[in-house]
Design a protein around this motif. Structure first.
Motif, PDB file in Angstrom:
ATOM      1  N   GLU A  49      -0.278 -35.976  52.378  1.00 45.07           N
ATOM      2  CA  GLU A  49      -1.664 -35.654  52.052  1.00 45.07           C
ATOM      3  C   GLU A  49      -2.047 -34.289  52.613  1.00 45.07           C
ATOM      4  N   GLU A  50      -1.628 -34.005  53.836  1.00 41.87           N
ATOM      5  CA  GLU A  50      -1.961 -32.718  54.458  1.00 41.87           C
ATOM      6  C   GLU A  50      -1.347 -31.557  53.681  1.00 41.87           C
ATOM      7  N   GLU A  51      -0.112 -31.714  53.234  1.00 44.94           N
ATOM      8  CA  GLU A  51       0.544 -30.650  52.468  1.00 44.94           C
ATOM      9  C   GLU A  51      -0.148 -30.434  51.121  1.00 44.94           C
ATOM     10  N   CYS A  52      -0.585 -31.524  50.498  1.00 45.16           N
ATOM     11  CA  CYS A  52      -1.320 -31.397  49.232  1.00 45.16           C
ATOM     12  C   CYS A  52      -2.641 -30.665  49.432  1.00 45.16           C
ATOM     13  N   LEU A  53      -3.368 -31.031  50.486  1.00 45.18           N
ATOM     14  CA  LEU A  53      -4.660 -30.389  50.751  1.00 45.18           C
ATOM     15  C   LEU A  53      -4.484 -28.918  51.094  1.00 45.18           C
ATOM     16  N   THR A  54      -3.374 -28.584  51.769  1.00 45.23           N
ATOM     17  CA  THR A  54      -3.101 -27.186  52.099  1.00 45.23           C
ATOM     18  C   THR A  54      -2.905 -26.359  50.842  1.00 45.23           C
ATOM     19  N   LEU A  55      -2.158 -26.898  49.868  1.00 37.00           N
ATOM     20  CA  LEU A  55      -1.959 -26.176  48.604  1.00 37.00           C
ATOM     21  C   LEU A  55      -3.271 -25.979  47.855  1.00 37.00           C
ATOM     22  N   ILE A  56      -4.114 -27.020  47.858  1.00 39.88           N
ATOM     23  CA  ILE A  56      -5.422 -26.894  47.196  1.00 39.88           C
ATOM     24  C   ILE A  56      -6.254 -25.810  47.872  1.00 39.88           C
ATOM     25  N   GLU A  99      -7.678 -24.095  34.622  1.00 35.97           N
ATOM     26  CA  GLU A  99      -7.580 -22.919  35.495  1.00 35.97           C
ATOM     27  C   GLU A  99      -6.296 -23.013  36.312  1.00 35.97           C
ATOM     28  N   ARG A 100      -5.775 -21.858  36.684  1.00 35.99           N
ATOM     29  CA  ARG A 100      -4.517 -21.864  37.430  1.00 35.99           C
ATOM     30  C   ARG A 100      -4.413 -20.640  38.322  1.00 35.99           C
ATOM     31  N   THR A 101      -3.489 -20.705  39.261  1.00 35.11           N
ATOM     32  CA  THR A 101      -3.131 -19.552  40.083  1.00 35.11           C
ATOM     33  C   THR A 101      -1.734 -19.777  40.629  1.00 35.11           C
ATOM     34  N   VAL A 102      -1.087 -18.687  40.990  1.00 33.52           N
ATOM     35  CA  VAL A 102       0.239 -18.760  41.608  1.00 33.52           C
ATOM     36  C   VAL A 102       0.078 -18.529  43.102  1.00 33.52           C
ATOM     37  N   VAL A 103       0.619 -19.432  43.900  1.00 36.76           N
ATOM     38  CA  VAL A 103       0.585 -19.290  45.363  1.00 36.76           C
ATOM     39  C   VAL A 103       1.860 -18.542  45.766  1.00 36.76           C
ATOM     40  N   TRP A 104       1.763 -17.212  45.826  1.00 38.12           N
ATOM     41  CA  TRP A 104       2.935 -16.385  46.114  1.00 38.12           C
ATOM     42  C   TRP A 104       3.330 -16.504  47.582  1.00 38.12           C
ATOM     43  N   LYS A 105       4.509 -17.049  47.832  1.00 37.76           N
ATOM     44  CA  LYS A 105       5.010 -17.198  49.208  1.00 37.76           C
ATOM     45  C   LYS A 105       6.442 -16.678  49.347  1.00 37.76           C
ATOM     46  N   ASP A 157       7.565 -20.029  42.843  1.00 35.59           N
ATOM     47  CA  ASP A 157       6.500 -20.410  43.771  1.00 35.59           C
ATOM     48  C   ASP A 157       5.628 -21.464  43.095  1.00 35.59           C
ATOM     49  N   TRP A 158       4.761 -22.093  43.873  1.00 32.12           N
ATOM     50  CA  TRP A 158       3.891 -23.130  43.319  1.00 32.12           C
ATOM     51  C   TRP A 158       2.881 -22.516  42.353  1.00 32.12           C
ATOM     52  N   ILE A 159       2.720 -23.145  41.201  1.00 30.63           N
ATOM     53  CA  ILE A 159       1.647 -22.810  40.268  1.00 30.63           C
ATOM     54  C   ILE A 159       0.644 -23.960  40.328  1.00 30.63           C
ATOM     55  N   VAL A 160      -0.525 -23.710  40.888  1.00 29.99           N
ATOM     56  CA  VAL A 160      -1.533 -24.756  41.070  1.00 29.99           C
ATOM     57  C   VAL A 160      -2.532 -24.674  39.914  1.00 29.99           C
ATOM     58  N   ALA A 171       0.387 -29.270  41.080  1.00 28.63           N
ATOM     59  CA  ALA A 171       1.189 -28.100  41.441  1.00 28.63           C
ATOM     60  C   ALA A 171       2.535 -28.204  40.750  1.00 28.63           C
ATOM     61  N   LYS A 172       2.933 -27.106  40.099  1.00 34.07           N
ATOM     62  CA  LYS A 172       4.214 -27.082  39.399  1.00 34.07           C
ATOM     63  C   LYS A 172       5.158 -26.099  40.071  1.00 34.07           C
ATOM     64  N   LYS A 173       6.425 -26.455  40.044  1.00 32.16           N
ATOM     65  CA  LYS A 173       7.474 -25.570  40.532  1.00 32.16           C
ATOM     66  C   LYS A 173       8.605 -25.621  39.511  1.00 32.16           C
ATOM     67  N   TYR A 174       8.943 -24.462  38.962  1.00 30.47           N
ATOM     68  CA  TYR A 174      10.019 -24.396  37.982  1.00 30.47           C
ATOM     69  C   TYR A 174      11.350 -24.149  38.690  1.00 30.47           C
TER      70      TYR A 174
END
Length: 376
Positions: free
Chosen positions: A49-56, A104-110, A138-141, A254-257
């Protein structure tokens, strides 16, 4: 592996094609859905849950409406002011018109500068799926609100075709209504399910949102060809209330290819660094330069030239910084060797006043000599 097998007959170093973990508390575990066409399985508890909330949280204030059409196609009201969608951030033009409705979307560049917690998630995905980290995007949220839906489509990309897609639900959806057994019997009433309508084996598959649950499907078959049975979509998100009777009408995924080859250093290092410098979102000028390269030189050569630009960019920045520092050093050194006019004027003034004092002293001596002569 069996006794007496030749080394060349051993596949995947004797490991199974897919690692299976089974339930043990909150540890991840597999649930097979379809073994072929498409290969489809679930990973329960992939993320906490914490990891999911962090991505959001990392995606907040960075979302933009998905553009999956060309500039001259506005069949669904979505239009783009450039010749291409944002291919750099995995937006692809759909041949039959927009499939993303109010998403809506964004890429979380890490990339390689991910935090310790982020690297732990990457390592976990690598362990449970068998795919190496350097082949992950990277994650696409994405954010869905009431009325949002993603119509049936394939995951494809003209430059980096994904061999598999990992989709993780980042929040739960339920309307707070309980059945006779005390359990929530109406959690699907809010919609937002992922649907696979064409599996070769069995009936169509519908997967309801559940925080931390990952849905993994292969986009290609074992020969590397596109698996057209991997078409999927996301059902319309409807309104409702949560257990606290507050409106809960937002879905985050969150998607990861996963790609067949490792991604270039530009995507793993430089672009994440540029995103960090601009608050976590890739600067628009980088996207425009990428689109310019593609439209000028074509997909293959344009991608090659863009990657070379990304490789040269840090060298150029260091050169500019070095040139600036050199000019500053030379300016300081010059000011020490050649003091300003004000300083020399002061020195001359002191010298002149000294000479004047000597002249007065000399004149005074002469006057005293004259007086002495008169007295005699």
């Amino acid at each position: 592996v069996e006794e007496g097998m030749e080394e060349e007959d051993i596949v995947n170093n004797g490991m199974p094609e897919r690692i299976r973990l089974y339930a043990a508390g909150d540890r991840p575990f597999f649930e097979d859905v379809s073994s072929q066409s498409p290969v489809l399985y679930l990973i329960h508890n992939l993320m906490t849950e914490e990891e999911c909330l962090t991505l959001i949280d990392q995606s907040k204030n960075k979302m933009e409406l998905v553009v999956d059409t060309n500039a001259n196609d506005n069949s669904n009201g979505n239009s783009n002011d450039g010749p291409l969608p944002n291919l750099l951030e995995y937006e692809v033009a759909e041949p039959s018109g927009s499939k993303s409705i109010n998403i809506e979307r964004t890429v979380v560049w890490k990339g390689q500068i991910n935090s310790h917690a982020g690297k732990q998630v990457e390592e976990r995905i690598e362990q449970v799926t068998g795919y190496p980290q350097d082949q992950f995007s990277d994650w696409i949220v994405t954010r869905h609100t009431v009325g949002s839906r993603h119509e049936l489509h394939y995951d494809h990309h003209p430059i980096y075709p994904p061999v598999a897609t990992i989709t993780v639900f980042l929040n739960d959806l339920d309307n707070g209504e309980e059945g006779e057994d005390g359990e929530n019997d109406n959690e699907n009433d809010l919609g937002g399910e992922i649907v696979y309508p064409n599996p070769v084996e069995g009936a169509p598959v519908m997967i309801a949102p559940h925080r931390g649950l990952a849905v993994v499907h292969h986009n290609t078959d074992y020969d590397g060809n596109v698996d057209y049975a991997a078409v999927y979509g996301e059902m319309t998100l409807r309104g409702g209330k949560d257990k606290h009777q507050e409106m809960k009408t937002v879905k985050y995924i969150a998607k990861k290819y996963v790609y067949a080859q490792p991604l270039p250093p530009s995507k793993r290092l430089l672009l994440p660094l540029l995103a960090v410098l601009t608050g976590g979102k890739l600067p628009k000028w980088v996207i425009h330069v990428h689109n310019l390269c593609l439209s000028t030189f074509g997909l293959e050569k344009g991608t090659e030239y863009f990657d070379k630009l990304c490789t040269m960019f840090p060298v150029f920045v260091l050169f500019v910084i070095g040139a600036i520092l050199q000019r500053i050093f030379q300016s300081k050194l010059s000011s020490l060797e050649h003091p300003p006019n004000g300083g020399s004027g002061t020195s001359n003034g002191s010298s002149n006043s000294g000479e004047g004092a000597k002249s007065k002293k000399s004149n005074g001596g002469k006057k005293k000599g004259k007086k002495n002569k008169k007295l005699e």
